[in-house]
Design a protein around this motif. Sequence first.
Motif: not given
Length: 369
Positions: A90-96, A303-307, A312-323
């Motif tokens: 159940v991933d809408v935060f870009g973790r996987a 989304a840009l920061l996550q990419w 280096l590190v997983l950045y997966a905040p609640l707020l992204n274009p999809y959520t």
Amino acid sequence: MADSAQAQKLVYLVTGGCGFLGEHVVRMLLQREPRLGELRVFDRHLDPWLEELKTGPVRVTAIQGDVTEAHEVAAAVAGAHVVIHTAGLVDVFGRASPETIHEVNVQGTRNVIEACVQTGTQFLVYTSSMEVVGPNTKGHPFYRGNEDTLYEAVHRHPYPCSKALAERLVLEANGREVHGGLPLVTCALRPTGIYGEGHQIMRDFYRQGLRLGGWLFRAIPASVEHGRVYVGNVAWMHVLAARELERRAALMGGQVYFCYDGSPYKSYEDFNMEFLGPCGLQLVGARPLLPYWVLVFLAALNALLQWLLRPLVLYAPLLNPYTLAVANTTFTVSTDKAQRHFGYEPLFSWEDSRTRTILWVQAAGSSAQ
Ligand SMILES: NC(=O)c1ccc[n+]([C@@H]2O[C@H](COP(=O)([O-])OP(=O)(O)OC[C@H]3O[C@@H](n4cnc5c(N)ncnc54)[C@H](O)[C@@H]3O)[C@@H](O)[C@H]2O)c1
Ligand SMILES: CC(C)[C@@H](O)CC[C@@H](C)[C@H]1CC[C@H]2[C@@H]3[C@H](O)C=C4C[C@@H](O)CC[C@]4(C)[C@H]3CC[C@]12C
């Protein structure tokens, strides 16, 4: 399962049985399925609370396994009368990655179906999702819709795409001949946003509010309504559907059912405040504090920061274009199909669901401090 229910003890398998919903399904089966002889709990991560279930009259078998591994699924399914398949990413935060989401949610479901066919398990209940329907990429509202409502289900995000494909596989498998010559009977349940004991996103909102001195800041208009459903009622619907699938195979086989109860229609944030308010938090603003275009910009920046940070590190905040898009689109369900087809009535009232959730949030929050 043709023998008399009293005489024959049944074997159930719950995939994802250690998850938020899965745990409630496991406990509900032990409380409300008198025909249960063995309960197999299949999950990639087995939790310690499973051990406390092994002291009862029902044999509880914990199976650590991966639904993407067909042989592990087949071994777990072999001999089961019923499979309740809740395991999923159940991933809408870009973790996987999109590939991993597809592998677990689609190939994993394909493995469950094939295991039922190969080993002779006749009854399969699949946990689908509202997102199989929407909100779509055009932001069209789904207002008090039901299973027959016409709606342009257009998806791009890996999660809803995977749920839609997996649901289609389950429904198309209905009627396939399983080992032994009997037909496979399947149905899919579509919860809207589930809340209740164990909801990690609710816990995260609570902890975020504690960090901000008890304040949460409105981002979504109160007019944007979201349908939500209590986890105990979703679990009950799974148990009841699994029980009735044999008796009502002709009616239920190949059908989808939205999960529903008496939870009120509110915006996502206002609904969460039903629980976070009594826990001491306050939602600031009768209207969103920031213009929508600022939220769109911040979501895109996330989304840009996550990419950029992914190596280096997983950045997966609640707020992204999809959520942001999902949160900002009305999606409410009004249906009685589950009641008409298999006699479902919510087990927990809104008041009871609310109280149970508040108590859990309070306990989860205090464990954070
Ligand atoms: N949470 C919601 O609001 C919601 C709403 C609608 C539908 N759903 C669906 O309900 C199901 C359960 O969701 P949840 O919220 O309980 O999520 P969750 O992440 O709490 O539970 C999922 C469980 O599946 C297990 N799992 C994941 N990948 C696995 C794999 N490869 N092999 C074996 N087990 C694996 C996880 O370990 C976890 O215990 C999912 O299919 C989800 O799509 C959830
Ligand atoms: C940061 C704000 C804009 C905040 O309001 C964002 C909330 C956002 C994280 C949630 C809003 C709607 C949620 C989704 C919805 O409840 C239904 C879902 C279907 C289910 O299958 C999986 C979970 C989810 C996608 C759920 C996830 C969190 C939200 C997007």
